[in-house]
Scaffold this active site. Structure first.
Site, short mmCIF file in Angstrom:
data_model
loop_
_atom_site.label_atom_id
_atom_site.label_comp_id
_atom_site.label_asym_id
_atom_site.label_seq_id
_atom_site.Cartn_x
_atom_site.Cartn_y
_atom_site.Cartn_z
N LYS A 126 17.42 9.48 7.48
CA LYS A 126 17.68 8.60 8.61
C LYS A 126 18.53 7.40 8.20
O LYS A 126 19.42 6.97 8.95
CB LYS A 126 16.35 8.15 9.22
CG LYS A 126 15.60 9.28 9.92
CD LYS A 126 14.13 8.97 10.14
CE LYS A 126 13.41 10.20 10.69
NZ LYS A 126 11.95 10.01 10.79
N GLN A 170 7.00 6.29 10.85
CA GLN A 170 7.06 7.60 10.21
C GLN A 170 5.66 8.20 10.13
O GLN A 170 4.74 7.62 9.57
CB GLN A 170 7.67 7.49 8.81
CG GLN A 170 7.87 8.81 8.12
CD GLN A 170 8.89 9.69 8.83
OE1 GLN A 170 9.97 9.25 9.18
NE2 GLN A 170 8.54 10.96 9.05
N ASP A 193 11.04 7.53 19.49
CA ASP A 193 10.39 8.80 19.13
C ASP A 193 9.80 9.50 20.34
O ASP A 193 9.42 10.67 20.28
CB ASP A 193 9.29 8.55 18.09
CG ASP A 193 9.58 9.24 16.76
OD1 ASP A 193 10.52 10.04 16.72
OD2 ASP A 193 8.88 8.96 15.78
#
Length: 368
Positions: A126, A170, A193
């Site tokens: 990322k 994460q 997300d």
């Protein structure tokens, strides 16, 4: 009956032509959705919400097909890395245009807890993608034994910082941390997300458009569309029902008008169900769970699972390699198309994260 079917056909045809107009007042993010679709090929979800009109055509019987399996690989490989690279390049062009036009760039804040090898790899990918596209990136990292309040405080800092338009925690988190509470701290407008209950709820509801679609499911559908795989009317089976992939990908496939079944750990006959699938998505993280005899000949297989296997000579850093849920050697002799691991769905997840972050910034600045 013929008259009834004719009326139903007219209704569906009219709805398809006018659904974008009808949905304008209901969508949450008209500007950003339209903007997003300049880069992606996936249409707005509300444009897929045809009326629930049943016809007698579904009762037509067709004999099962036969397929003689050979020893050679027959499946087309769906190159997720190549497709993701194309999307990331397009995102980069838009980021540069935004900076030149209004002097702003999208910002992404990532929170990482612990040092799981797979999580470190994902975050590294990322960072690299953000650097490539010009998206501002900041990483806040904590040790495995950090306190929950520390993570929540980091989220609040990103929530209140106007230069960050997306926040990602994460996953998975260490077991002593309350994942639901932590994800609930994310500001809805920055939940790139797509795991906020509001986003998930709007994903599930006809006539609604979530602010963000979860990245991996969004990437799966984009792969299908770009690979010219018809979704509407097809039978899809999703293995796994996690909040991260299994649940949202099943909802998204339903929104694309597939007939969806979900296989979970309590399913008594999983291989029988998966053999009915025109589109098979596996997302459980169990290596080689799906064998060749689980797959319908000619099916399209998306392997979301990633499982690190110790391998001193492996291609990944740290002496391990990744394998998927699907036994690739067997599946590639049965399926018509298949994603590899690595290089399939994984790169698309990163690309969709960048798209969602760009979409968030475009929404904030009304940038078109």
């Amino acid at each position: 009956m013929a008259s009834k079917n004719k009326v139903q056909s007219i209704v569906v045809s009219w709805w398809r032509k006018n659904t974008l107009l009808l949905s304008t007042s209901r969508t949450l993010n008209t500007i950003a959705t339209g903007y997003d679709n300049r880069i992606l090929k996936s249409p707005p979800l509300v444009s897929l919400d045809f009326p629930d009109v049943w016809t007698s055509s579904f009762t037509n019987y067709s004999a099962p097909s036969t397929h003689n399996l050979g020893s050679e690989e027959i499946a087309r490989v769906i190159d997720g890395k190549q497709i993701a690279d194309e999307i990331i390049s397009a995102v980069g062009l838009e980021v540069r245009r935004m900076k030149k036009t209004i002097g702003e760039v999208p910002g992404l804040g990532v929170i990482l807890v612990g040092e799981r090898r797979d999580s470190l790899t994902y975050v590294s990918n990322k960072i690299k993608a953000c650097e490539e596209t010009g998206i501002k990136f900041a990483l806040t990292q904590f040790p495995d034994n950090c306190k929950e309040d520390e993570v929540c405080d980091a989220i609040m800092r990103f929530n209140t910082d106007p230069s960050f338009h997306g926040i990602l925690v994460q996953l998975p988190l260490p077991q002593h941390l309350n994942e639901e509470k932590i994800l609930g701290m994310l500001k809805l407008e920055k939940d790139v997300d797509g795991f906020h209950p509001m986003n998930m709820g709007h994903l599930a509801m006809r006539g609604r458009e979530p602010l963000f679609i979860p990245c991996t499911p969004k990437g799966c559908v984009e792969l299908l569309i770009r690979s010219d795989v018809e979704i509407m009317g097809k039978t899809a089976v999703v293995i796994g029902r996690s909040n991260i992939v299994g649940l949202p990908v099943s909802l998204l496939l339903q929104r694309h008008n597939a007939t969806v079944s979900v296989v979970n750990e309590s399913t008594l006959n999983p291989e029988e169900i998966t053999r009915e699938a025109d589109i098979l998505v596996s997302a459980v993280g169990i290596p080689n769970l799906v064998r060749g005899n689980w797959i319908k000949p000619g099916a399209v297989v998306l392997d979301v699972g990633t499982h690190p296997v110790e391998d001193e000579g492996g291609c990944e850093e740290g002496g391990y390699r990744l394998i998927g849920d699907v036994c690739y050697e067997e599946a590639s002799r049965v399926a018509s198309s298949i994603t590899p691991v690595p290089g399939g769905v994984g790169p698309m997840t990163v690309a969709m994260l960048l798209c969602n972050t760009l979409q968030s910034a475009a929404r904030k600045y009304s940038f078109v």
